[in-house]
Write a protein that holds these residues in place. Structure first.
Motif, PDB file in Angstrom:
ATOM      1  N   VAL A 104     -15.534  22.193  -3.212  1.00  0.00           N
ATOM      2  CA  VAL A 104     -16.551  21.531  -2.393  1.00  0.00           C
ATOM      3  C   VAL A 104     -17.935  22.124  -2.657  1.00  0.00           C
ATOM      4  O   VAL A 104     -18.953  21.435  -2.540  1.00  0.00           O
ATOM      5  N   MET A 105     -17.981  23.374  -3.058  1.00  0.00           N
ATOM      6  CA  MET A 105     -19.269  24.027  -3.334  1.00  0.00           C
ATOM      7  C   MET A 105     -19.876  23.634  -4.685  1.00  0.00           C
ATOM      8  O   MET A 105     -21.046  23.917  -4.942  1.00  0.00           O
ATOM      9  N   LEU A 106     -19.098  22.969  -5.546  1.00  0.00           N
ATOM     10  CA  LEU A 106     -19.571  22.675  -6.902  1.00  0.00           C
ATOM     11  C   LEU A 106     -20.913  21.925  -6.940  1.00  0.00           C
ATOM     12  O   LEU A 106     -21.780  22.280  -7.739  1.00  0.00           O
ATOM     13  N   PRO A 107     -21.135  20.894  -6.099  1.00  0.00           N
ATOM     14  CA  PRO A 107     -22.438  20.213  -6.169  1.00  0.00           C
ATOM     15  C   PRO A 107     -23.613  21.087  -5.745  1.00  0.00           C
ATOM     16  O   PRO A 107     -24.769  20.715  -5.978  1.00  0.00           O
ATOM     17  N   LEU A 108     -23.322  22.232  -5.124  1.00  0.00           N
ATOM     18  CA  LEU A 108     -24.377  23.118  -4.634  1.00  0.00           C
ATOM     19  C   LEU A 108     -24.696  24.233  -5.621  1.00  0.00           C
ATOM     20  O   LEU A 108     -25.481  25.122  -5.312  1.00  0.00           O
ATOM     21  N   ILE A 109     -24.096  24.154  -6.808  1.00  0.00           N
ATOM     22  CA  ILE A 109     -24.185  25.274  -7.742  1.00  0.00           C
ATOM     23  C   ILE A 109     -25.630  25.594  -8.126  1.00  0.00           C
ATOM     24  O   ILE A 109     -25.988  26.750  -8.366  1.00  0.00           O
ATOM     25  N   PHE A 110     -26.494  24.560  -8.174  1.00  0.00           N
ATOM     26  CA  PHE A 110     -27.895  24.801  -8.542  1.00  0.00           C
ATOM     27  C   PHE A 110     -28.811  24.879  -7.323  1.00  0.00           C
ATOM     28  O   PHE A 110     -30.024  24.961  -7.457  1.00  0.00           O
ATOM     29  N   SER A 111     -28.209  24.842  -6.149  1.00  0.00           N
ATOM     30  CA  SER A 111     -29.002  24.902  -4.927  1.00  0.00           C
ATOM     31  C   SER A 111     -29.547  26.308  -4.708  1.00  0.00           C
ATOM     32  O   SER A 111     -28.876  27.303  -4.965  1.00  0.00           O
ATOM     33  N   LYS A 112     -30.779  26.379  -4.227  1.00  0.00           N
ATOM     34  CA  LYS A 112     -31.391  27.675  -3.930  1.00  0.00           C
ATOM     35  C   LYS A 112     -31.125  28.100  -2.485  1.00  0.00           C
ATOM     36  O   LYS A 112     -31.549  29.156  -2.054  1.00  0.00           O
ATOM     37  N   ALA A 120     -20.525  23.953   2.765  1.00  0.00           N
ATOM     38  CA  ALA A 120     -19.218  23.538   2.246  1.00  0.00           C
ATOM     39  C   ALA A 120     -18.159  23.598   3.342  1.00  0.00           C
ATOM     40  O   ALA A 120     -17.333  22.692   3.476  1.00  0.00           O
ATOM     41  N   LYS A 121     -18.187  24.649   4.149  1.00  0.00           N
ATOM     42  CA  LYS A 121     -17.210  24.781   5.238  1.00  0.00           C
ATOM     43  C   LYS A 121     -17.382  23.666   6.271  1.00  0.00           C
ATOM     44  O   LYS A 121     -16.397  23.154   6.816  1.00  0.00           O
ATOM     45  N   GLU A 122     -18.628  23.281   6.532  1.00  0.00           N
ATOM     46  CA  GLU A 122     -18.881  22.195   7.483  1.00  0.00           C
ATOM     47  C   GLU A 122     -18.324  20.874   6.951  1.00  0.00           C
ATOM     48  O   GLU A 122     -17.748  20.078   7.701  1.00  0.00           O
ATOM     49  N   ALA A 123     -18.497  20.635   5.646  1.00  0.00           N
ATOM     50  CA  ALA A 123     -17.972  19.405   5.044  1.00  0.00           C
ATOM     51  C   ALA A 123     -16.452  19.397   5.072  1.00  0.00           C
ATOM     52  O   ALA A 123     -15.824  18.364   5.339  1.00  0.00           O
ATOM     53  N   VAL A 127     -13.677  16.690   7.156  1.00  0.00           N
ATOM     54  CA  VAL A 127     -12.553  15.910   6.613  1.00  0.00           C
ATOM     55  C   VAL A 127     -11.201  16.458   7.082  1.00  0.00           C
ATOM     56  O   VAL A 127     -10.151  16.009   6.628  1.00  0.00           O
ATOM     57  N   GLY A 128     -11.238  17.456   7.984  1.00  0.00           N
ATOM     58  CA  GLY A 128     -10.004  17.943   8.605  1.00  0.00           C
ATOM     59  C   GLY A 128      -9.144  18.841   7.738  1.00  0.00           C
ATOM     60  O   GLY A 128      -7.914  18.839   7.863  1.00  0.00           O
ATOM     61  N   LEU A 129      -9.770  19.647   6.878  1.00  0.00           N
ATOM     62  CA  LEU A 129      -8.972  20.481   5.959  1.00  0.00           C
ATOM     63  C   LEU A 129      -9.311  21.968   6.044  1.00  0.00           C
ATOM     64  O   LEU A 129      -9.054  22.710   5.088  1.00  0.00           O
ATOM     65  N   THR A 130      -9.853  22.390   7.174  1.00  0.00           N
ATOM     66  CA  THR A 130     -10.183  23.812   7.312  1.00  0.00           C
ATOM     67  C   THR A 130      -8.967  24.692   7.086  1.00  0.00           C
ATOM     68  O   THR A 130      -9.069  25.788   6.498  1.00  0.00           O
ATOM     69  N   GLU A 144      -4.711  14.959   0.590  1.00  0.00           N
ATOM     70  CA  GLU A 144      -5.549  16.156   0.785  1.00  0.00           C
ATOM     71  C   GLU A 144      -6.573  16.275  -0.336  1.00  0.00           C
ATOM     72  O   GLU A 144      -7.730  16.639  -0.098  1.00  0.00           O
ATOM     73  N   ARG A 145      -6.168  15.975  -1.561  1.00  0.00           N
ATOM     74  CA  ARG A 145      -7.108  16.039  -2.688  1.00  0.00           C
ATOM     75  C   ARG A 145      -8.248  15.048  -2.494  1.00  0.00           C
ATOM     76  O   ARG A 145      -9.405  15.363  -2.777  1.00  0.00           O
ATOM     77  N   GLN A 146      -7.909  13.850  -1.995  1.00  0.00           N
ATOM     78  CA  GLN A 146      -8.973  12.877  -1.786  1.00  0.00           C
ATOM     79  C   GLN A 146      -9.897  13.312  -0.656  1.00  0.00           C
ATOM     80  O   GLN A 146     -11.115  13.083  -0.712  1.00  0.00           O
ATOM     81  N   ARG A 147      -9.371  13.963   0.363  1.00  0.00           N
ATOM     82  CA  ARG A 147     -10.225  14.490   1.432  1.00  0.00           C
ATOM     83  C   ARG A 147     -11.160  15.580   0.896  1.00  0.00           C
ATOM     84  O   ARG A 147     -12.330  15.657   1.295  1.00  0.00           O
ATOM     85  N   VAL A 148     -10.651  16.423  -0.003  1.00  0.00           N
ATOM     86  CA  VAL A 148     -11.504  17.427  -0.636  1.00  0.00           C
ATOM     87  C   VAL A 148     -12.597  16.733  -1.446  1.00  0.00           C
ATOM     88  O   VAL A 148     -13.772  17.129  -1.410  1.00  0.00           O
ATOM     89  N   ALA A 149     -12.217  15.679  -2.169  1.00  0.00           N
ATOM     90  CA  ALA A 149     -13.200  14.943  -2.970  1.00  0.00           C
ATOM     91  C   ALA A 149     -14.276  14.329  -2.080  1.00  0.00           C
ATOM     92  O   ALA A 149     -15.458  14.300  -2.443  1.00  0.00           O
ATOM     93  N   ILE A 150     -13.882  13.845  -0.904  1.00  0.00           N
ATOM     94  CA  ILE A 150     -14.864  13.279   0.032  1.00  0.00           C
ATOM     95  C   ILE A 150     -15.758  14.385   0.584  1.00  0.00           C
ATOM     96  O   ILE A 150     -16.976  14.217   0.705  1.00  0.00           O
ATOM     97  N   ALA A 151     -15.174  15.537   0.909  1.00  0.00           N
ATOM     98  CA  ALA A 151     -15.980  16.665   1.376  1.00  0.00           C
ATOM     99  C   ALA A 151     -17.002  17.070   0.325  1.00  0.00           C
ATOM    100  O   ALA A 151     -18.173  17.336   0.629  1.00  0.00           O
ATOM    101  N   ARG A 152     -16.571  17.106  -0.929  1.00  0.00           N
ATOM    102  CA  ARG A 152     -17.489  17.424  -2.029  1.00  0.00           C
ATOM    103  C   ARG A 152     -18.589  16.373  -2.130  1.00  0.00           C
ATOM    104  O   ARG A 152     -19.749  16.690  -2.394  1.00  0.00           O
ATOM    105  N   ALA A 153     -18.240  15.097  -1.885  1.00  0.00           N
ATOM    106  CA  ALA A 153     -19.223  14.019  -1.979  1.00  0.00           C
ATOM    107  C   ALA A 153     -20.268  14.085  -0.878  1.00  0.00           C
ATOM    108  O   ALA A 153     -21.407  13.646  -1.073  1.00  0.00           O
TER     109      ALA A 153
END
Length: 219
Positions: A104-112, A120-123, A127-130, A144-153
């Motif tokens: 889920v953190m991957l899109p934030l890799i270039f974030s400052k 990422a934890k909030e996302a 999606v109910g996967l804490t 579960e994988r699709q929920r992770v993908a939605i969290a990443r999105a």
């Protein structure tokens, strides 16, 4: 919010050009949940990819919030995809050896930002996967994988979600749970464009756009 004008997309086939999309004109309002349906090969995914800036039209324009996205340079269109658009695909595209949190953190890799892990934890919570946050991608069920993908999105809080057959690899019960999740995100204000073959899901959306042989079907 999204306006497509006189859109054409051609692919070369030998000496000929195959028209994947032909004179597409449509508008999608802010906060709408729209489904795009049609036979395989009708141009649904091509249209979605062009709206998301993953592909370029041969002719025509795409405006998002009044901006012609194909007048943006490479850096700005990458920023558009990363910040304004969330993509959800049929095949999840998770890193199998990364944990849920790492995926889920991957899109934030270039974030400052110093709050990448918190976002990422909030996302993930949304999606109910804490309870699965430390599991690796290859340890999860399809749903579960699709929920992770939605969290990443949604981790960058995009205003638009583009979903290409997000339930295509799921059983019907799990598919309904994913549609309920998307509907909840829509109620929070996200504009959602869904490509689907499953007509059972049309009860979740505000409007249906039909496409056949690269052209919009008018009712």
């Amino acid at each position: 919010m999204i306006k497509v004008e006189n859109l054409y997309k051609y692919y070369p086939m030998g000496k000929e050009k195959y028209p994947a999309l032909k004179n597409i004109n449509l508008s999608i309002n802010k906060g709408e949940f729209v489904a795009i349906i049609g036979p395989s090969g009708s141009g649904k995914s091509t249209l979605l990819n062009i709206i998301g800036g993953l592909d370029k039209p041969s002719e025509g324009k795409v405006y998002v919030d009044g901006q012609d996205i194909f007048k943006l340079n490479d850096a700005r269109i990458s920023k558009y995809r990363n910040e304004k658009i969330g993509f959800v695909f049929q095949f999840f595209y998770l890193e199998p050896t990364y944990t849920v949190l790492e995926n889920v953190m991957l899109p934030l890799i270039f974030s400052k930002s110093n709050s990448r892990e918190l976002k990422a934890k909030e996302a993930i919570e949304k999606v109910g996967l804490t309870h699965k946050i430390g599991n690796k991608g290859n340890e999860l069920s399809g749903g579960e994988r699709q929920r992770v993908a939605i969290a990443r999105a949604i981790v960058n809080n995009p205003s638009i979600l583009l979903c290409d057959e997000p339930t295509g690899n799921l059983d019907s019960k799990t598919g309904i749970s994913i549609m309920n999740l998307l509907k909840a995100l829509n109620k929070e204000g996200k504009t959602i464009v869904l490509v689907t073959h499953n007509l059972e899901y049309l009860s979740f959306v505000d409007r249906v756009i039909k496409i056949k042989d690269g052209e919009l079907e008018v009712n």
